[in-house]
Design a protein around this motif. Structure first.
Motif, mmCIF file in Angstrom:
data_model
loop_
_atom_site.group_PDB
_atom_site.id
_atom_site.type_symbol
_atom_site.label_atom_id
_atom_site.label_comp_id
_atom_site.label_asym_id
_atom_site.label_seq_id
_atom_site.Cartn_x
_atom_site.Cartn_y
_atom_site.Cartn_z
ATOM 1 N N ASP A 192 52.733 -26.037 1.418
ATOM 2 C CA ASP A 192 53.859 -26.222 0.572
ATOM 3 C C ASP A 192 54.736 -25.079 0.795
ATOM 4 O OD1 ASP A 192 55.853 -26.922 -1.227
ATOM 5 O OD2 ASP A 192 54.437 -28.151 -2.438
ATOM 6 N N PRO A 193 55.911 -25.288 1.391
ATOM 7 C CA PRO A 193 56.715 -23.948 1.730
ATOM 8 C C PRO A 193 57.382 -23.269 0.301
ATOM 9 C CG PRO A 193 57.700 -25.912 2.494
ATOM 10 C CD PRO A 193 56.347 -26.202 2.216
ATOM 11 N N ASP A 194 57.241 -24.351 -0.791
ATOM 12 C CA ASP A 194 58.106 -24.102 -2.096
ATOM 13 C C ASP A 194 57.267 -23.223 -3.079
ATOM 14 O OD1 ASP A 194 60.581 -25.095 -1.281
ATOM 15 O OD2 ASP A 194 59.734 -26.919 -2.026
ATOM 16 N N LEU A 195 55.669 -23.058 -2.415
ATOM 17 C CA LEU A 195 54.622 -22.497 -3.430
ATOM 18 C C LEU A 195 54.076 -21.160 -2.831
ATOM 19 C CD1 LEU A 195 52.720 -25.961 -4.363
ATOM 20 C CD2 LEU A 195 54.568 -24.567 -5.706
ATOM 21 N N VAL A 196 54.544 -20.748 -1.714
ATOM 22 C CA VAL A 196 54.079 -19.631 -1.137
ATOM 23 C C VAL A 196 54.211 -18.284 -2.060
ATOM 24 C CG1 VAL A 196 54.151 -20.686 1.243
ATOM 25 C CG2 VAL A 196 56.083 -19.216 0.467
ATOM 26 N N ARG A 243 40.510 -17.648 -15.658
ATOM 27 C CA ARG A 243 40.792 -17.322 -17.045
ATOM 28 C C ARG A 243 42.302 -17.338 -17.346
ATOM 29 N NH1 ARG A 243 35.862 -17.944 -17.866
ATOM 30 N NH2 ARG A 243 34.334 -16.373 -17.048
ATOM 31 N N ASN A 244 43.236 -16.755 -16.583
ATOM 32 C CA ASN A 244 44.568 -16.977 -16.915
ATOM 33 C C ASN A 244 45.290 -17.459 -15.669
ATOM 34 O OD1 ASN A 244 44.627 -13.962 -18.862
ATOM 35 N ND2 ASN A 244 44.621 -16.277 -19.485
ATOM 36 N N ALA A 245 46.232 -18.231 -15.678
ATOM 37 C CA ALA A 245 47.266 -18.592 -14.306
ATOM 38 C C ALA A 245 48.568 -18.879 -14.647
ATOM 39 C CB ALA A 245 46.392 -19.604 -13.614
ATOM 40 N N THR A 246 49.446 -18.505 -13.909
ATOM 41 C CA THR A 246 51.066 -19.113 -14.525
ATOM 42 C C THR A 246 50.974 -20.408 -13.862
ATOM 43 O OG1 THR A 246 52.001 -18.082 -12.021
ATOM 44 C CG2 THR A 246 51.856 -16.588 -13.955
ATOM 45 N N SER A 247 52.253 -21.041 -14.172
ATOM 46 C CA SER A 247 52.594 -22.509 -13.870
ATOM 47 C C SER A 247 52.498 -22.464 -12.152
ATOM 48 C CB SER A 247 53.501 -22.936 -14.190
ATOM 49 O OG SER A 247 54.862 -22.336 -14.306
ATOM 50 N N GLU A 248 53.146 -21.461 -11.796
ATOM 51 C CA GLU A 248 53.241 -21.589 -10.395
ATOM 52 C C GLU A 248 52.059 -21.396 -9.516
ATOM 53 O OE1 GLU A 248 57.807 -19.261 -9.357
ATOM 54 O OE2 GLU A 248 56.116 -18.115 -10.389
ATOM 55 N N ILE A 250 49.326 -29.283 -6.480
ATOM 56 C CA ILE A 250 50.228 -30.316 -7.257
ATOM 57 C C ILE A 250 51.700 -29.664 -7.523
ATOM 58 C CG2 ILE A 250 50.221 -31.639 -9.499
ATOM 59 C CD1 ILE A 250 47.177 -31.518 -9.416
ATOM 60 N N HIS A 251 52.684 -29.808 -6.869
ATOM 61 C CA HIS A 251 53.868 -29.308 -6.980
ATOM 62 C C HIS A 251 54.456 -29.230 -8.132
ATOM 63 C CE1 HIS A 251 58.144 -28.310 -5.921
ATOM 64 N NE2 HIS A 251 57.602 -27.826 -5.076
ATOM 65 N N ARG A 252 54.308 -30.320 -8.962
ATOM 66 C CA ARG A 252 54.979 -30.524 -10.229
ATOM 67 C C ARG A 252 54.677 -29.511 -11.187
ATOM 68 N NH1 ARG A 252 52.773 -36.396 -11.984
ATOM 69 N NH2 ARG A 252 52.987 -35.681 -14.231
ATOM 70 N N PHE A 253 53.375 -28.869 -10.909
ATOM 71 C CA PHE A 253 52.816 -28.156 -11.903
ATOM 72 C C PHE A 253 53.781 -26.716 -11.985
ATOM 73 C CE2 PHE A 253 48.184 -29.099 -11.950
ATOM 74 C CZ PHE A 253 48.104 -30.435 -12.721
ATOM 75 N N ALA A 254 54.511 -26.621 -11.059
ATOM 76 C CA ALA A 254 55.249 -25.205 -11.064
ATOM 77 C C ALA A 254 56.331 -24.994 -11.985
ATOM 78 C CB ALA A 254 55.691 -25.036 -9.547
ATOM 79 N N SER A 255 57.029 -26.211 -12.430
ATOM 80 C CA SER A 255 57.953 -26.250 -13.362
ATOM 81 C C SER A 255 57.673 -25.588 -14.656
ATOM 82 C CB SER A 255 58.720 -27.499 -13.503
ATOM 83 O OG SER A 255 57.715 -28.282 -14.254
ATOM 84 N N GLY A 256 56.478 -25.741 -15.057
ATOM 85 C CA GLY A 256 55.739 -25.508 -16.398
ATOM 86 C C GLY A 256 56.153 -26.534 -17.331
ATOM 87 N N ARG A 257 56.798 -27.397 -17.046
ATOM 88 C CA ARG A 257 56.975 -28.542 -18.023
ATOM 89 C C ARG A 257 56.562 -29.975 -17.567
ATOM 90 N NH1 ARG A 257 63.187 -27.449 -20.393
ATOM 91 N NH2 ARG A 257 63.042 -25.402 -20.327
ATOM 92 N N ASP A 258 55.550 -29.845 -17.023
ATOM 93 C CA ASP A 258 54.863 -30.978 -16.497
ATOM 94 C C ASP A 258 54.171 -31.707 -17.578
ATOM 95 O OD1 ASP A 258 53.834 -32.935 -14.146
ATOM 96 O OD2 ASP A 258 51.925 -32.194 -15.007
ATOM 97 N N ASN A 259 54.175 -33.311 -17.515
ATOM 98 C CA ASN A 259 53.606 -34.030 -18.531
ATOM 99 C C ASN A 259 51.905 -33.737 -18.721
ATOM 100 O OD1 ASN A 259 56.085 -34.960 -19.546
ATOM 101 N ND2 ASN A 259 55.956 -36.608 -18.388
ATOM 102 N N ALA A 260 51.472 -33.555 -17.626
ATOM 103 C CA ALA A 260 49.947 -33.348 -17.503
ATOM 104 C C ALA A 260 49.502 -32.100 -18.162
ATOM 105 C CB ALA A 260 49.423 -33.506 -16.074
ATOM 106 N N ARG A 268 59.443 -22.172 -14.537
ATOM 107 C CA ARG A 268 58.322 -21.586 -13.559
ATOM 108 C C ARG A 268 57.814 -20.207 -14.294
ATOM 109 N NH1 ARG A 268 59.365 -23.733 -8.042
ATOM 110 N NH2 ARG A 268 57.999 -22.297 -7.141
ATOM 111 N N GLY A 269 57.864 -20.130 -15.711
ATOM 112 C CA GLY A 269 57.694 -18.916 -16.584
ATOM 113 C C GLY A 269 56.496 -18.992 -17.181
ATOM 114 N N ALA A 270 55.930 -20.440 -17.262
ATOM 115 C CA ALA A 270 54.719 -20.327 -18.396
ATOM 116 C C ALA A 270 53.407 -19.857 -17.832
ATOM 117 C CB ALA A 270 54.498 -21.903 -18.394
#
Length: 448
Positions: free
Chosen positions: A7-11, A85-90, A98-108, A135-137
């Motif tokens: 996914d080029p948007d997640l590199v 242990r920790n991870a950012t939304s990105e 799962i591209h939708r996770f990157a926003s930090g506002r995904d319903n899941a 993308r800051g969560a």
């Protein structure tokens, strides 16, 4: 550089840089919100979170575990935060695909927070934090027993193993900046290095690397690396991120690694150790040098002298040192030596002890397993884990867990359907529906 991430948007170049973007200007810890506390604040009429994180949904609704739509996504997220242990939304999006996770506002992800399974955090910036920023969560496992009590009983064994690695679910050590940098480094090596697998902190214990993971008796030692890289020949690189190297505790840790390498020859364990110094970019000595790097050099030198190993198993050849800024000198760029993990080790003469080496070069750091040791089985089995970058899981053939379960029950394999006869009394062709080997239900197959 060409990334292996599909996914080029997640590199790496598109993600926040946890080192160069000043995310930790107020210290090494993040600000966190726990669902139970947030629910009390809402009941008191003083909600402090953005509307999409409000916990007014039922906290005990775990019907998603039976949903083929939400279960895979949520279990993938739980696997990443449990292992790293920790991870950012990105980073969650990059690990899972799962591209939708990157926003930090995904319903899941919001649902996992409302269930009390994860906590949501933000990077501190003076008097405010990055809660709700695009993308800051930041996420971590919640410190309770909700997973064990409400989710684990509803999972199949393949699902449970994919999430936990077969080890107890737990929040582990929480050093936010440290853990996020480790996750970012693991992703970058997976993207740009020739590597077989990347394992998080939870799967990087000394017990798994040098004791029970080699078929030897378990150890009570709680020592663990921050992550483990598995080379394409199966050699393991235990990575220790080092932001502070002062005091006897650090010297003792380096000495323990040296003793372990002396006790576990390369041919029997495939184990090496890399100390990756991560000095704050705004902190330098007056002469412009990196004091952490110099301190770690001294600690490794002393440890190697104390535990030199043998002529056929030199510990000095298996302890390496690198600096984050040497590999990543500015935001959005990497030095050429990063792809082969160019570093240094104390193998030279006393007058010029530290020599260059490339950790991913099989000629520079050879590994010749002996006996029945099958080092690449680690990469095959690690493809079961949802915490391994998803592109590294492809193309592997881990043990089918359902077949192993049948074997334990005394069944030699899955039953085979014999084709029933058609109206002319002739057997159906092999491709006819219902003919051929039986398959287990989807949730009993290897989850990832």
């Amino acid at each position: 550089m060409q990334s292996a991430c599909p996914d080029p948007d997640l590199v790496a170049a598109k993600r926040h840089d946890p080192y160069w973007d000043g995310l930790w200007s107020a210290g090494s810890n993040a600000a966190w919100a726990e669902a139970s506390v947030s629910r009390l604040q809402e009941e008191a009429g003083r909600p402090k979170l953005q509307h999409y994180l409000r916990t007014n949904a039922r906290p005990h609704d775990f019907s998603w575990v039976q949903s083929d739509t939400f279960r895979p996504m949520k279990l993938a997220a739980l696997s990443v935060v449990d292992s790293w242990r920790n991870a950012t939304s990105e980073q969650l999006a990059a690990f899972t695909g799962i591209h939708r996770f990157a926003s930090g506002r995904d319903n899941a992800l919001t649902g996992l927070f409302q269930n009390g399974l994860i906590d949501v955090g933000g990077f501190a910036h003076g008097t405010r934090s990055s809660f709700g920023e695009l993308r800051g969560a930041l996420y971590r496992p919640a410190r309770n027993r909700v997973f064990e009590n409400s989710v684990q009983p509803l999972l199949t064994r393949p699902e449970w193993l994919s999430v936990t690695g077969g080890l107890p679910w737990g929040s582990g050590r929480q050093y936010e900046r440290h853990n996020v940098l480790a996750a970012e480094f693991g992703l970058r090596v997976a993207e740009y290095g020739e590597i077989a697998s990347v394992l998080g902190e939870k799967i990087s214990t000394v017990d798994l690397l040098a004791h029970s993971g080699l078929g030897l008796p378990r150890t009570s030692s709680q020592m663990t690396a921050d992550l483990t890289l598995v080379r394409t020949d199966g050699a393991r690189i235990a990575v220790e991120l080092t932001a502070s190297a002062s005091g006897t505790a650090f010297d003792a840790k380096v000495a323990r690694w040296a003793r372990l390498l002396a006790d576990r020859p390369m041919s029997d364990s495939g184990l090496t150790v890399l100390f990756l110094c991560v000095n704050r970019q705004d902190v330098q000595d007056r002469d412009g040098t990196n004091s952490i790097l110099a301190t770690v050099r001294k600690a490794i030198t002393a440890a190697v002298r104390s535990s030199p190993g043998t002529s056929a198993n030199r510990v000095a050849e298996r302890m390496f040192l690198a600096d984050w800024q040497d590999w990543f000198p500015v935001r959005g760029a990497a030095a050429p030596g990063f792809q082969t993990l160019d570093c240094e080790r104390p193998t030279g003469p006393a007058t010029d002890l530290w020599e260059p080496a490339s950790l991913l070069d099989i000629f520079d750091v050879p590994f010749n397993p002996r006996g029945s040791f099958q080092p690449l089985a680690l990469a095959e089995n690690a493809s079961l884990l949802g915490s391994v970058p998803y592109w590294l899981r492809r193309g592997h053939e881990p043990v089918p867990l359902w077949e192993a379960a049948l074997g334990h029950l005394g069944n030699g394999g899955a039953p085979t359907k014999t084709g029933s006869e058609n109206s002319l009394g002739r057997p159906h062709a092999p491709g006819f529906p219902g003919v051929g080997p039986a398959k287990p239900p989807l949730r009993l197959r290897n989850f990832v």
